[in-house]
Design an enzyme around this catalytic site. Structure first.
Site, PDB file in Angstrom:
ATOM      1  CB  SER A 142      -0.945  -0.043   1.209  1.00 24.42           C
ATOM      2  OG  SER A 142      -1.918   0.964   1.148  1.00 24.42           O
ATOM      3  NE  ARG A 208      -9.249   2.091  11.059  1.00 24.56           N
ATOM      4  CZ  ARG A 208      -8.129   1.555  10.635  1.00 24.56           C
ATOM      5  NH1 ARG A 208      -7.419   2.176   9.704  1.00 24.56           N
ATOM      6  NH2 ARG A 208      -7.687   0.405  11.131  1.00 24.56           N
ATOM      7  CG  ASP A 297      -6.718  -3.723  -3.021  1.00 24.00           C
ATOM      8  OD1 ASP A 297      -7.461  -2.826  -2.576  1.00 24.00           O
ATOM      9  OD2 ASP A 297      -5.484  -3.678  -2.943  1.00 24.00           O
ATOM     10  CG  HIS A 326      -5.896  -2.058   0.528  1.00 24.55           C
ATOM     11  ND1 HIS A 326      -5.097  -2.013  -0.594  1.00 24.55           N
ATOM     12  CD2 HIS A 326      -5.257  -1.310   1.476  1.00 24.55           C
ATOM     13  CE1 HIS A 326      -4.028  -1.265  -0.348  1.00 24.55           C
ATOM     14  NE2 HIS A 326      -4.099  -0.840   0.901  1.00 24.55           N
ATOM     15  CG  ASP A 327      -7.496  -4.358   5.841  1.00 22.70           C
ATOM     16  OD1 ASP A 327      -6.709  -3.449   5.534  1.00 22.70           O
ATOM     17  OD2 ASP A 327      -8.377  -4.223   6.711  1.00 22.70           O
TER      18      ASP A 327
END
Length: 344
Positions: A142, A208, A297, A326-327
């Site tokens: 990332s 967040r 992702d 993405h994680d």
């Protein structure tokens, strides 16, 4: 305000020399929090340097324990592992919560803008301080991958190989739009520019929440956060999860750093100032590259990795089929470790 999350054993490098940022502004001095694991061998050929992403810290063996640790693919028994906290963050490196020598008070929201290139320049100073002449493997996922690509172009003679995950050669319009939405959430909190450790906490929680939707995906939320009770009209599991993740970040991070670092991500473009296009810039990276994308992702979709794979001259590309979005680069450590082991 950042807590001592994973940083009890961090070392800090202090430089009293002025540090000029890409913007032209100057930090009167610089501090960099960092972790090392293992021992550098006699010829310095076993250095693995990990560049971390947005809200991580320098204790990479804590947040990436599936890949880094004893008997892992990156093992301190065999490697000298380094991870430095990026400037602008709040885990010990120069940033909004460090002291401005001119005032004797923390910088807070007055800390100047930083870019990915500024972060790399700070890494270079730490590399010199640690007397590292050659980085055997430079790793980043990332935003960490942004640093890796920039560093490979800045000091090609110092870096032998690259390992990139879920990253791109420039921040996308999609990524900039997400970051802008997150900053708008922070700015909507009237306290975010206060000279106080917890300034902008509610805005950070909202930012967040926006981020969590992009780090995962539809399938992940449906699988893990669906409610079996069809009669429910409020207090849904997905809502509770987002609330929890926001509170969790607020306890360990800072809105002013978050605002600053999303701006830094927006600045990422390896062709900027190099008088060439991105594909030409990529062609200058001659090191062998291992590149991994995640099929689901949303934030850095596989098409960004495929562009890298097309124009980086010496690249092995793997696309992992994962539902974690993405994680996945932080979670799918068994698959990632096997790929890295086979490549090495």
């Amino acid at each position: 305000m950042c807590k001592n999350f994973g940083l009890l054993s961090a070392q800090v490098f202090y430089s009293k020399a002025p540090f000029r940022l890409e913007s032209g502004q100057v930090l009167p001095e610089l501090q960099i929090a960092y972790h090392t694991y293992g021992t550098m061998n006699a010829d310095g050929s076993n250095v693995v340097w990990v560049c971390h992403a947005l809200t991580a810290n320098s204790d990479v063996a804590d947040w990436w324990s599936g890949l880094i640790g004893y008997e892992r693919v990156i093992d301190p028994a065999r490697h000298f592992i380094v991870c430095a906290n990026i400037i602008g963050s709040c885990y010990g490196s120069s940033g909004p919560h460090t002291v401005n020598p001119a005032t004797g008070e923390p910088w807070y929201h007055t800390f100047p803008a930083v870019t990915i290139r500024d972060m790399v320049q700070a890494h270079r100073l730490l590399r010199e301080h640690l007397q590292i002449q050659q980085i055997s493997l430079l790793v980043g996922g990332s935003m960490g991958g942004y640093q890796v690509l920039e560093w490979a172009l800045t000091e090609p003679e110092r870096i032998a190989r690259l390992f990139l995950l879920c990253t791109g050669a420039a921040e996308s319009a999609w990524g900039i739009a997400i970051h802008t939405a997150q900053r708008l959430a922070i700015e909507a909190d009237a306290s975010w520019q206060d000279p106080a450790p917890h300034a902008g906490a509610r805005g950070l929680k909202a930012a967040r929440a926006i981020g969590m939707v992009t780090y995962r995906n539809y399938q992940t939320f449906m699988r893990t956060q669906s409610d079996p009770d069809k009669e429910k009209t409020d207090h849904f599991r997905a809502s509770s999860y987002i609330d929890y993740q926001g509170d969790k970040l607020v306890k360990r991070f800072n809105a002013q750093s978050y605002w600053l670092l999303t701006k830094a991500m927006d600045s990422h473009n390896i062709a900027r100032g190099r008088h060439e296009d991105i594909t030409t810039s990529l062609s200058h990276i001659q090191q062998p590259v291992l590149l991994i994308g995640i099929s689901s992702d949303l934030l850095c979709p596989p098409e960004e990795q495929r562009l890298l794979a097309t124009y980086l001259p010496d690249t092995v590309y793997h696309e992992i089929d994962s539902s974690y979005g993405h994680d996945g680069f932080l979670i799918e450590f068994e698959k990632i470790g096997k790929i890295l082991q086979d490549w090495r």
